[in-house]
Enzyme design. Sequence first.
Site, PDB file in Angstrom:
ATOM      1  N   THR A 139       0.822  -1.208   0.000  1.00 46.14           N
ATOM      2  CA  THR A 139       0.000   0.000   0.000  1.00 46.14           C
ATOM      3  C   THR A 139       0.854   1.255   0.000  1.00 46.14           C
ATOM      4  OG1 THR A 139      -1.784  -1.153   1.168  1.00 46.14           O
ATOM      5  CG2 THR A 139      -1.825   1.245   1.200  1.00 46.14           C
ATOM      6  N   GLN A 193      -5.690  -1.673  -3.142  1.00 43.07           N
ATOM      7  CA  GLN A 193      -5.089  -0.469  -2.574  1.00 43.07           C
ATOM      8  C   GLN A 193      -4.236   0.253  -3.617  1.00 43.07           C
ATOM      9  OE1 GLN A 193      -4.856  -3.577  -1.306  1.00 43.07           O
ATOM     10  NE2 GLN A 193      -4.986  -3.574   0.935  1.00 43.07           N
ATOM     11  N   GLN A 225      -9.692   2.500  -3.818  1.00 43.79           N
ATOM     12  CA  GLN A 225      -9.412   2.066  -2.447  1.00 43.79           C
ATOM     13  C   GLN A 225      -8.159   2.761  -1.925  1.00 43.79           C
ATOM     14  OE1 GLN A 225      -9.379  -2.182  -1.919  1.00 43.79           O
ATOM     15  NE2 GLN A 225      -8.572  -2.084   0.153  1.00 43.79           N
ATOM     16  N   ASP A 226      -8.234   3.263  -0.668  1.00 42.40           N
ATOM     17  CA  ASP A 226      -7.074   3.884  -0.012  1.00 42.40           C
ATOM     18  C   ASP A 226      -6.550   5.085  -0.796  1.00 42.40           C
ATOM     19  OD1 ASP A 226      -7.465   1.727   1.626  1.00 42.40           O
ATOM     20  OD2 ASP A 226      -5.438   0.938   1.486  1.00 42.40           O
ATOM     21  N   ASP A 260     -12.155   2.523   2.673  1.00 40.37           N
ATOM     22  CA  ASP A 260     -11.145   3.191   3.506  1.00 40.37           C
ATOM     23  C   ASP A 260     -10.417   4.293   2.740  1.00 40.37           C
ATOM     24  OD1 ASP A 260     -11.870   1.163   5.290  1.00 40.37           O
ATOM     25  OD2 ASP A 260     -10.157  -0.094   4.765  1.00 40.37           O
ATOM     26  N   ARG A 278     -14.419   2.979  10.154  1.00 41.98           N
ATOM     27  CA  ARG A 278     -14.108   1.812  10.982  1.00 41.98           C
ATOM     28  C   ARG A 278     -12.686   1.988  11.515  1.00 41.98           C
ATOM     29  NH1 ARG A 278     -13.119  -3.356   6.886  1.00 41.98           N
ATOM     30  NH2 ARG A 278     -11.764  -2.314   5.353  1.00 41.98           N
ATOM     31  N   TRP A 335      -9.052   1.252  11.972  1.00 39.43           N
ATOM     32  CA  TRP A 335      -7.947   0.441  11.462  1.00 39.43           C
ATOM     33  C   TRP A 335      -7.082  -0.062  12.619  1.00 39.43           C
ATOM     34  CZ3 TRP A 335      -3.279   2.699   8.268  1.00 39.43           C
ATOM     35  CH2 TRP A 335      -2.483   1.640   7.814  1.00 39.43           C
TER      36      TRP A 335
END
Length: 327
Positions: free
Chosen positions: A106, A135, A157-158, A181, A237, A239
Amino acid sequence: MIKYVSLLLLCALFFVQNSWAKDYDFVVAKDGSGQFTTVQAAIDAVPSFRKETTTIFIKKGIYKEKIILSVPKQHIKLVGEDVSATILTFDDYAQRKNLFGEDIGTSGSASFYCLGDNFTAENISFENSAGPVGQAVALWVAADKATFINCRFLGFQDTLYTYGKGARQLYVHCYIEGTVDYIFGSSTAWFEGCELHCKNSGYITAASTPETSSFGYIFNNCTITGSPDVQTFYLGRPWRPYAKVVFMHSSIPAFISKAGWDNWGKASNEQTAFFAEYHNTGAGALSQSRVKWAKQLSTQEAENISLTAVFGDWQVDLPSADHAHLR
């Protein structure tokens, strides 16, 4: 007469070029009309640990570069000519292999790395163009006292990785999009008047706030929007344990889950996470079905969350007077 007109045009061109020279230290332009044709070259030209601000103007264009603004490159300000047309992009993703055949991960996927403190960006799009492949980070920012004004963060994502533990960051009138996320990390960050655009389904935030940090993410006067195919989203949420996220005075649409928050499959996170809301509007706000471990702030608690309380000795300047109540 023709010679006279030509002379006037040359004088006007000279005036414009010298006006830019006064406003900006460097100009980046893909067409060669500036000192540099790449953003990385302009950053590299800035003296390390310079105490004064170095302002770099970036003309319209798609700059496909994997850019690193390293720790010694401090007090740098990037100004784009047009937020929708000045695009810094790359297409790495977590599962891409390095020369040893290993996943780059990532952190390795980022298009732009920002480590130098006192960084500012205005009117720039930071993009990861890899697509929905897992990611794929558009911006990885560990710098302290980093400010982003009228910028776009584009990805899936990310998208935005606020990496720095204890680092303070300010995002004003920015557009941030993604799926799972898409705003994540351990920094203390204030998002003022931003648009959070949800694509498909997922979680807006995945904070990993250190236990020692009093604040994680603060979203104030923000608007959550969704793409035509948007499904269910959560506000966030944890991490890591002790994640902290607050939404205040923001617009929350119906596609946000009635539960609002998710514990990432760990009941223990419910004992340490601080997820809170205050005076939000929209069909997704103030649901009676919110998870029991999330919090609705009192007026006194909300008033204690201010730029000064969050950023301490970092005195930030918001771009317009109508935000004076936040100081």
